[in-house]
Write a protein that holds these residues in place. Structure first.
Motif, PDB file in Angstrom:
ATOM      1  N   SER A 172      35.394   2.079 -28.921  1.00 37.73           N
ATOM      2  CA  SER A 172      36.327   1.779 -27.845  1.00 37.73           C
ATOM      3  C   SER A 172      35.628   1.898 -26.478  1.00 37.73           C
ATOM      4  CB  SER A 172      37.546   2.699 -27.943  1.00 37.73           C
ATOM      5  OG  SER A 172      38.576   2.269 -27.081  1.00 37.73           O
ATOM      6  N   HIS A 173      36.241   2.570 -25.498  1.00 41.49           N
ATOM      7  CA  HIS A 173      35.640   2.677 -24.162  1.00 41.49           C
ATOM      8  C   HIS A 173      34.305   3.402 -24.204  1.00 41.49           C
ATOM      9  CE1 HIS A 173      39.036   1.093 -21.833  1.00 41.49           C
ATOM     10  NE2 HIS A 173      39.814   1.694 -22.707  1.00 41.49           N
ATOM     11  N   MET A 174      34.149   4.339 -25.141  1.00 38.47           N
ATOM     12  CA  MET A 174      32.894   5.085 -25.232  1.00 38.47           C
ATOM     13  C   MET A 174      31.725   4.176 -25.595  1.00 38.47           C
ATOM     14  SD  MET A 174      31.287   7.863 -24.799  1.00 38.47           S
ATOM     15  CE  MET A 174      32.636   9.026 -24.570  1.00 38.47           C
ATOM     16  N   LYS A 175      31.982   3.091 -26.297  1.00 36.14           N
ATOM     17  CA  LYS A 175      30.899   2.159 -26.630  1.00 36.14           C
ATOM     18  C   LYS A 175      30.298   1.582 -25.350  1.00 36.14           C
ATOM     19  CE  LYS A 175      31.024  -0.220 -30.404  1.00 36.14           C
ATOM     20  NZ  LYS A 175      31.275  -1.202 -31.496  1.00 36.14           N
ATOM     21  N   MET A 176      31.138   1.207 -24.405  1.00 35.13           N
ATOM     22  CA  MET A 176      30.637   0.694 -23.135  1.00 35.13           C
ATOM     23  C   MET A 176      29.876   1.783 -22.383  1.00 35.13           C
ATOM     24  SD  MET A 176      31.276  -2.484 -22.891  1.00 35.13           S
ATOM     25  CE  MET A 176      30.803  -2.648 -21.168  1.00 35.13           C
ATOM     26  N   THR A 177      30.414   2.998 -22.385  1.00 36.72           N
ATOM     27  CA  THR A 177      29.742   4.109 -21.704  1.00 36.72           C
ATOM     28  C   THR A 177      28.365   4.356 -22.296  1.00 36.72           C
ATOM     29  OG1 THR A 177      31.850   5.169 -21.181  1.00 36.72           O
ATOM     30  CG2 THR A 177      29.891   6.570 -21.158  1.00 36.72           C
ATOM     31  N   MET A 178      28.261   4.339 -23.624  1.00 43.02           N
ATOM     32  CA  MET A 178      26.989   4.615 -24.277  1.00 43.02           C
ATOM     33  C   MET A 178      25.987   3.486 -24.068  1.00 43.02           C
ATOM     34  SD  MET A 178      28.331   6.571 -27.737  1.00 43.02           S
ATOM     35  CE  MET A 178      26.680   7.017 -28.311  1.00 43.02           C
ATOM     36  N   LEU A 179      26.468   2.259 -23.996  1.00 38.83           N
ATOM     37  CA  LEU A 179      25.574   1.146 -23.672  1.00 38.83           C
ATOM     38  C   LEU A 179      24.983   1.330 -22.278  1.00 38.83           C
ATOM     39  CD1 LEU A 179      27.582  -1.883 -25.082  1.00 38.83           C
ATOM     40  CD2 LEU A 179      25.214  -1.349 -25.672  1.00 38.83           C
ATOM     41  N   PRO A 200      37.508  -3.207 -24.826  1.00 38.27           N
ATOM     42  CA  PRO A 200      36.744  -3.005 -23.584  1.00 38.27           C
ATOM     43  C   PRO A 200      35.447  -3.815 -23.552  1.00 38.27           C
ATOM     44  CG  PRO A 200      37.599  -0.919 -24.373  1.00 38.27           C
ATOM     45  CD  PRO A 200      37.866  -1.921 -25.463  1.00 38.27           C
ATOM     46  N   LEU A 201      34.770  -3.916 -24.692  1.00 44.76           N
ATOM     47  CA  LEU A 201      33.540  -4.704 -24.762  1.00 44.76           C
ATOM     48  C   LEU A 201      33.847  -6.188 -24.622  1.00 44.76           C
ATOM     49  CD1 LEU A 201      30.522  -5.130 -25.372  1.00 44.76           C
ATOM     50  CD2 LEU A 201      31.083  -4.951 -27.806  1.00 44.76           C
ATOM     51  N   LEU A 202      34.830  -6.669 -25.361  1.00 44.85           N
ATOM     52  CA  LEU A 202      35.180  -8.095 -25.292  1.00 44.85           C
ATOM     53  C   LEU A 202      35.638  -8.490 -23.895  1.00 44.85           C
ATOM     54  CD1 LEU A 202      37.073  -8.404 -28.691  1.00 44.85           C
ATOM     55  CD2 LEU A 202      34.909  -9.519 -28.128  1.00 44.85           C
ATOM     56  N   GLN A 203      36.427  -7.635 -23.266  1.00 46.70           N
ATOM     57  CA  GLN A 203      36.941  -7.961 -21.937  1.00 46.70           C
ATOM     58  C   GLN A 203      35.863  -7.874 -20.869  1.00 46.70           C
ATOM     59  OE1 GLN A 203      40.253  -5.183 -22.014  1.00 46.70           O
ATOM     60  NE2 GLN A 203      41.709  -6.843 -22.409  1.00 46.70           N
ATOM     61  N   ALA A 204      34.801  -7.123 -21.126  1.00 47.60           N
ATOM     62  CA  ALA A 204      33.683  -7.041 -20.184  1.00 47.60           C
ATOM     63  C   ALA A 204      32.736  -8.228 -20.317  1.00 47.60           C
ATOM     64  CB  ALA A 204      32.910  -5.744 -20.408  1.00 47.60           C
ATOM     65  N   ALA A 205      32.787  -8.935 -21.453  1.00 49.37           N
ATOM     66  CA  ALA A 205      31.832 -10.011 -21.730  1.00 49.37           C
ATOM     67  C   ALA A 205      32.236 -11.304 -21.038  1.00 49.37           C
ATOM     68  CB  ALA A 205      31.710 -10.229 -23.233  1.00 49.37           C
ATOM     69  N   GLN A 206      31.240 -12.007 -20.542  1.00 55.40           N
ATOM     70  CA  GLN A 206      31.496 -13.328 -19.973  1.00 55.40           C
ATOM     71  C   GLN A 206      31.905 -14.315 -21.057  1.00 55.40           C
ATOM     72  OE1 GLN A 206      27.677 -13.969 -18.204  1.00 55.40           O
ATOM     73  NE2 GLN A 206      28.040 -12.569 -16.478  1.00 55.40           N
ATOM     74  N   CYS A 207      31.336 -14.156 -22.263  1.00 55.04           N
ATOM     75  CA  CYS A 207      31.677 -15.013 -23.395  1.00 55.04           C
ATOM     76  C   CYS A 207      32.030 -14.132 -24.598  1.00 55.04           C
ATOM     77  CB  CYS A 207      30.511 -15.934 -23.755  1.00 55.04           C
ATOM     78  SG  CYS A 207      30.043 -17.093 -22.457  1.00 55.04           S
TER      79      CYS A 207
END
Length: 244
Positions: A172-179, A200-207
């Motif tokens: 979830s959100h932690m995946k983005m934090t860890m990246l 959170p990852l999908l919504q952060a992605a341009q595609c």
């Protein structure tokens, strides 16, 4: 032999792949911990005893880390007498598991997914796998079975009450934090995942690209992601998505 790909530049597009149900048909961590638990009769009994509490915790996002950690603990209890090196010992057991099960694991890797990953690497993109599984598990599968040397960000484990437990769940959100903590700070160009927890990852992605989703999640993905977001099936039986 590992294929040769161009070395990504520091400003190359960042492409993030989930692992389970995206590159791999199934939940790789569950397969590992099932094997660990089934090694001993007393582990099986202990897992059955905690299942009424830990099982529902795994199913609910806010308590998922604690529920998973409970089963990890059962599977790794008395794994090694060398307390200071237990995480290293755990990684060695993971490598052993992958070697012993390489043939079966190979049938679970999704060829369409690996082809997409190859195309990104051939284009010089900066490709990383971000998974809720232990990073050594995904790394070993990608290196030993798929012959891919991509970086992996995954769930951090460490010593806990005489065994191994989850310290930081890459979810979830932690995946983005860890990246971001791992140095992947540029915008996400493309993201591939099956999981609603990875919104959170999908919504952060341009595609963003949804692959192999549960049928019950498709309407939600169409509602919250940009119109025209691909929702594909890369050959994962029992999952939804348009044929690739």
């Amino acid at each position: 032999m590992t294929a040769r790909f161009p070395e990504p530049s520091t400003d190359a597009p960042l492409v993030v792949f989930d692992f389970d149900h995206t590159l791999y048909d199934g939940d790789s961590g569950s397969h590992l911990f099932k094997w660990l638990i089934e090694r001993n009769w007393w582990r099986r009994v202990l897992a059955l005893l905690i299942a009424p509490v830990a099982g529902p915790m795994v199913a609910w996002l806010p308590t998922r880390r604690s529920g998973i950690s409970a089963f990890v603990w059962v599977g790794t209890l008395f794994l090694s007498k060398a307390r200071l090196h237990r995480t290293r010992d755990f990684n060695a057991v993971i490598d052993q598991y992958v070697v012993l099960h390489a043939a079966g694991i190979r049938t679970r890797l999704l060829p369409v997914a690996l082809d997409v990953l190859h195309r990104h690497r051939e284009a010089g993109d900066r490709v990383v796998v971000a998974t809720g599984a232990p990073p050594e598990l995904a790394r070993a599968i990608m290196a030993f079975v798929a012959h891919e040397d991509v970086p992996v960000i995954g769930t951090v484990v460490g010593p806990k009450f005489g065994a191994i437990g989850v310290v930081r769940h890459c979810h979830s959100h932690m995946k983005m934090t860890m990246l971001r903590d791992a140095g992947y700070t540029q915008p996400v160009a493309s993201a591939y995942t099956d999981s609603s927890a990875d919104l959170p990852l999908l919504q952060a992605a341009q595609c963003p690209v949804v692959v192999n989703p549960k049928a019950s999640s498709v309407a939600m993905f169409r509602r919250v992601l940009p119109a025209g977001t691909p929702i594909l099936n890369w050959g994962c039986p029992g999952r939804s998505g348009d044929p690739a």
